[in-house]
Design a protein around this motif. Structure first.
Motif, PDB file in Angstrom:
ATOM      1  N   GLY A  30      39.915  38.513  25.588  1.00  0.00           N
ATOM      2  CA  GLY A  30      41.179  37.803  25.739  1.00  0.00           C
ATOM      3  C   GLY A  30      41.632  37.811  27.194  1.00  0.00           C
ATOM      4  O   GLY A  30      40.817  37.809  28.118  1.00  0.00           O
ATOM      5  N   ILE A  31      42.938  37.813  27.414  1.00  0.00           N
ATOM      6  CA  ILE A  31      43.482  37.841  28.772  1.00  0.00           C
ATOM      7  C   ILE A  31      43.226  39.203  29.404  1.00  0.00           C
ATOM      8  O   ILE A  31      43.570  40.235  28.839  1.00  0.00           O
ATOM      9  CB  ILE A  31      44.995  37.547  28.776  1.00  0.00           C
ATOM     10  CG1 ILE A  31      45.272  36.126  28.280  1.00  0.00           C
ATOM     11  CG2 ILE A  31      45.577  37.752  30.179  1.00  0.00           C
ATOM     12  CD1 ILE A  31      44.844  35.037  29.231  1.00  0.00           C
ATOM     13  N   GLN A  32      42.626  39.192  30.599  1.00  0.00           N
ATOM     14  CA  GLN A  32      42.359  40.424  31.339  1.00  0.00           C
ATOM     15  C   GLN A  32      42.623  40.190  32.819  1.00  0.00           C
ATOM     16  O   GLN A  32      42.475  39.070  33.329  1.00  0.00           O
ATOM     17  CB  GLN A  32      40.904  40.875  31.151  1.00  0.00           C
ATOM     18  CG  GLN A  32      40.546  41.305  29.738  1.00  0.00           C
ATOM     19  CD  GLN A  32      41.215  42.603  29.332  1.00  0.00           C
ATOM     20  OE1 GLN A  32      41.335  43.525  30.130  1.00  0.00           O
ATOM     21  NE2 GLN A  32      41.649  42.673  28.078  1.00  0.00           N
ATOM     22  N   SER A  33      43.015  41.269  33.513  1.00  0.00           N
ATOM     23  CA  SER A  33      43.169  41.235  34.966  1.00  0.00           C
ATOM     24  C   SER A  33      42.049  42.051  35.590  1.00  0.00           C
ATOM     25  O   SER A  33      41.780  43.182  35.162  1.00  0.00           O
ATOM     26  CB  SER A  33      44.528  41.798  35.376  1.00  0.00           C
ATOM     27  OG  SER A  33      45.578  40.962  34.919  1.00  0.00           O
ATOM     28  N   TYR A  34      41.405  41.478  36.613  1.00  0.00           N
ATOM     29  CA  TYR A  34      40.273  42.137  37.265  1.00  0.00           C
ATOM     30  C   TYR A  34      40.528  42.286  38.758  1.00  0.00           C
ATOM     31  O   TYR A  34      40.900  41.317  39.428  1.00  0.00           O
ATOM     32  CB  TYR A  34      38.992  41.333  37.063  1.00  0.00           C
ATOM     33  CG  TYR A  34      38.539  41.270  35.622  1.00  0.00           C
ATOM     34  CD1 TYR A  34      37.841  42.315  35.042  1.00  0.00           C
ATOM     35  CD2 TYR A  34      38.821  40.156  34.841  1.00  0.00           C
ATOM     36  CE1 TYR A  34      37.432  42.268  33.719  1.00  0.00           C
ATOM     37  CE2 TYR A  34      38.413  40.092  33.515  1.00  0.00           C
ATOM     38  CZ  TYR A  34      37.721  41.151  32.959  1.00  0.00           C
ATOM     39  OH  TYR A  34      37.326  41.095  31.644  1.00  0.00           O
ATOM     40  N   LEU A  35      40.307  43.492  39.267  1.00  0.00           N
ATOM     41  CA  LEU A  35      40.343  43.730  40.705  1.00  0.00           C
ATOM     42  C   LEU A  35      38.960  43.428  41.260  1.00  0.00           C
ATOM     43  O   LEU A  35      37.961  43.994  40.816  1.00  0.00           O
ATOM     44  CB  LEU A  35      40.724  45.182  40.999  1.00  0.00           C
ATOM     45  CG  LEU A  35      40.677  45.609  42.472  1.00  0.00           C
ATOM     46  CD1 LEU A  35      41.669  44.806  43.308  1.00  0.00           C
ATOM     47  CD2 LEU A  35      40.934  47.108  42.610  1.00  0.00           C
ATOM     48  N   ILE A  36      38.909  42.514  42.224  1.00  0.00           N
ATOM     49  CA  ILE A  36      37.640  42.152  42.856  1.00  0.00           C
ATOM     50  C   ILE A  36      37.763  42.405  44.349  1.00  0.00           C
ATOM     51  O   ILE A  36      38.602  41.792  45.029  1.00  0.00           O
ATOM     52  CB  ILE A  36      37.282  40.683  42.577  1.00  0.00           C
ATOM     53  CG1 ILE A  36      37.287  40.417  41.063  1.00  0.00           C
ATOM     54  CG2 ILE A  36      35.918  40.344  43.170  1.00  0.00           C
ATOM     55  CD1 ILE A  36      36.950  38.986  40.685  1.00  0.00           C
ATOM     56  N   ASN A  37      36.938  43.288  44.844  1.00  0.00           N
ATOM     57  CA  ASN A  37      36.996  43.687  46.248  1.00  0.00           C
ATOM     58  C   ASN A  37      36.120  42.796  47.125  1.00  0.00           C
ATOM     59  O   ASN A  37      35.077  42.302  46.695  1.00  0.00           O
ATOM     60  CB  ASN A  37      36.534  45.144  46.410  1.00  0.00           C
ATOM     61  CG  ASN A  37      37.474  46.123  45.728  1.00  0.00           C
ATOM     62  OD1 ASN A  37      38.683  45.990  45.818  1.00  0.00           O
ATOM     63  ND2 ASN A  37      36.915  47.097  45.026  1.00  0.00           N
ATOM     64  N   GLY A  38      36.556  42.634  48.368  1.00  0.00           N
ATOM     65  CA  GLY A  38      35.737  41.987  49.391  1.00  0.00           C
ATOM     66  C   GLY A  38      35.520  40.500  49.239  1.00  0.00           C
ATOM     67  O   GLY A  38      34.619  39.937  49.878  1.00  0.00           O
ATOM     68  N   VAL A  39      36.328  39.807  48.433  1.00  0.00           N
ATOM     69  CA  VAL A  39      36.081  38.381  48.186  1.00  0.00           C
ATOM     70  C   VAL A  39      36.295  37.516  49.429  1.00  0.00           C
ATOM     71  O   VAL A  39      35.759  36.409  49.512  1.00  0.00           O
ATOM     72  CB  VAL A  39      36.971  37.849  47.033  1.00  0.00           C
ATOM     73  CG1 VAL A  39      36.641  38.541  45.730  1.00  0.00           C
ATOM     74  CG2 VAL A  39      38.449  37.993  47.367  1.00  0.00           C
TER      75      VAL A  39
END
Length: 241
Positions: A30-39
């Protein structure tokens, strides 16, 4: 623990100089928040250009219950968009639909049928070479089926008013102001029931298309908690006019 899932990008928020938090609607969680480093770095493993609104991703993600922000191990666009990022009208329509979708499903739990609808609709819109200026109207009307407030079909010929509050046709004007008078309720049903492949057969003038969109947005406001005001439709109307 690592999981494979497909995801649809809804919103990107800056987290640090080179990192972002991406809110996605995923097939598995479902709805999730993701931390993505270095984008934002030149050789980013997951670059910003794959995190644009409504981009479709195949992902490998970490998942922990009761954790507000998860992490992504891998993400790649599947399919790779051919037209949405490059065609002004398509891109503007997607920006608008992204705003409506984000406000409509922000608390959504796992819903594979809704996910499949969104994935198919977005993929089709990118692939189709014959642009339809009614796609966003049809998309939103079909979406009501998955959100639980699809309108009821007209039962009798004398039911000429469509009650936006009740989602049904009536033979007399409702006592409240939320009904269609300048928009034929049958237009909404036509958008709901016509396959995307045939929506170019629906002929609306620019002025009538704007009226239909206004009624659809009121319909969403009446049936979606905390929906609020949509801002991007004004830009959309300028581009389509």
């Amino acid at each position: 623990m690592l999981h494979k899932t497909r995801g649809i990008v809804l919103r990107v928020t800056t987290y640090s100089e080179s990192s972002v938090v991406v809110q996605m609607f995923t097939e598995k969680f479902g709805i999730q928040s993701y931390l993505i480093n270095g984008v934002k770095k030149p050789k980013a493993k997951i670059p910003m250009n794959v995190l644009q609104p409504l981009h479709l991703l195949d992902m490998v993600v970490y998942y922990k219950q009761n954790t507000q922000i998860q992490r992504v191990s891998e993400a790649r666009p599947v399919p790779i968009f051919k037209s949405i990022p490059y065609e002004v009208i398509k891109n503007t329509i997607v920006q608008f639909l992204n705003e409506v979708l984000y406000k409509s499903i922000r608390q959504q739990h796992v819903d594979e049928q809704l996910f499949e609808y969104l994935y198919h609709a977005i993929s089709w819109f990118d692939e189709t070479e014959e642009l339809s200026v009614n796609f966003h109207l049809s998309f939103l009307m079909k979406l009501t089926r998955f959100l639980g407030f699809a309108p009821q079909a007209q039962a009798r010929a004398d039911q000429k008013y469509f009650d936006l509050q009740e989602g049904s046709f009536t033979s007399v004007a409702p006592m409240h102001p939320y009904f269609t008078a300048d928009v034929d309720g049958n237009s909404l049903m036509q958008l709901l029931n016509t396959p995307f492949e045939k929506i170019n057969e629906i002929k609306f003038s620019n002025a009538y298309r704007r009226l239909v969109l206004d009624k659809i947005l009121i319909y969403y406001q009446l049936h979606t908690a905390s929906f609020g005001q949509i801002k991007s439709h004004q830009i959309l109307e300028e581009v389509l006019s």
